[in-house]
Design a protein around this motif. Structure first.
Motif, PDB file in Angstrom:
ATOM      1  N   ASP A  30      40.049 -87.700 104.236  1.00 52.64           N
ATOM      2  CA  ASP A  30      40.292 -87.257 105.603  1.00 52.64           C
ATOM      3  C   ASP A  30      40.553 -88.428 106.550  1.00 52.64           C
ATOM      4  O   ASP A  30      40.789 -88.218 107.741  1.00 52.64           O
ATOM      5  N   HIS A  31      40.550 -89.650 106.017  1.00 54.87           N
ATOM      6  CA  HIS A  31      40.876 -90.833 106.817  1.00 54.87           C
ATOM      7  C   HIS A  31      42.221 -91.451 106.432  1.00 54.87           C
ATOM      8  O   HIS A  31      42.610 -92.472 107.000  1.00 54.87           O
ATOM      9  N   TYR A  32      42.882 -90.844 105.461  1.00 56.31           N
ATOM     10  CA  TYR A  32      44.114 -91.420 104.960  1.00 56.31           C
ATOM     11  C   TYR A  32      45.167 -90.338 104.746  1.00 56.31           C
ATOM     12  O   TYR A  32      44.849 -89.229 104.318  1.00 56.31           O
ATOM     13  N   GLY A  53      45.709 -86.952 106.929  1.00 56.83           N
ATOM     14  CA  GLY A  53      44.283 -87.170 106.767  1.00 56.83           C
ATOM     15  C   GLY A  53      43.426 -86.160 107.500  1.00 56.83           C
ATOM     16  O   GLY A  53      42.486 -85.594 106.935  1.00 56.83           O
ATOM     17  N   ARG A  54      43.746 -85.931 108.768  1.00 53.85           N
ATOM     18  CA  ARG A  54      42.843 -85.176 109.632  1.00 53.85           C
ATOM     19  C   ARG A  54      42.666 -83.730 109.198  1.00 53.85           C
ATOM     20  O   ARG A  54      41.541 -83.244 109.098  1.00 53.85           O
ATOM     21  N   TYR A 100      46.079 -95.659 106.130  1.00 54.00           N
ATOM     22  CA  TYR A 100      44.985 -95.248 106.993  1.00 54.00           C
ATOM     23  C   TYR A 100      45.502 -94.550 108.235  1.00 54.00           C
ATOM     24  O   TYR A 100      46.326 -95.091 108.972  1.00 54.00           O
ATOM     25  N   GLN A 102      43.927 -91.080 110.940  1.00 56.15           N
ATOM     26  CA  GLN A 102      43.120 -89.882 111.091  1.00 56.15           C
ATOM     27  C   GLN A 102      43.883 -88.818 111.861  1.00 56.15           C
ATOM     28  O   GLN A 102      43.306 -87.853 112.338  1.00 56.15           O
TER      29      GLN A 102
END
Length: 127
Positions: A30-32, A53-54, A100, A102
């Protein structure tokens, strides 16, 4: 240590299906943003699809819509690419990659954004 490992490739007949997996470690999905690319012999690496990611929003190259589906399983730290109606022109080494973010947007077209890459898995479509 960030690592991406693809699996699920192989030999399939025209019209067949495969599901590729991209197992990630060293970061949270969820960060990438994660994307799938492919590279056929003698051709440039081509972006196919990405998942943000989000909120796991998905984006596809127009020519692939309806045949390929990207998804992820956060609990397994794995991203998938379901490929249906495969044709000989789909023969390539398939790579997953990550950068990376979000946000809810990602781009499969900007290869240069992707910081981390897997080694790839070979997909061969032939009768």
């Amino acid at each position: 240590q960030v690592q991406l490992v693809e699996s699920g490739g192989g030999l399939v007949q025209p019209g067949g299906s495969l599901r590729l997996s991209c197992a990630v470690s060293g970061f949270r999905l969820d960060h990438y943003a994660i994307a799938w690319f492919r590279q056929a012999p003698g051709k440039e690496r081509e972006g196919l699809s990405c998942i943000s990611g989000r909120d796991a929003s998905t984006f596809y190259k127009d020519s692939l819509k309806g045949r390929f589906t990207i998804s992820r399983d956060n609990a397994k730290n794995t991203v998938y690419l379901q490929m249906n109606s495969l044709q000989p022109e789909d023969t390539a080494v398939y790579h997953c990659a990550a950068y990376y973010t979000q946000g809810s947007i990602c781009s499969w077209a900007h290869r240069e954004w992707y910081e981390y890459w897997g080694q790839g898995t070979q997909v061969t479509v032939s009768s």
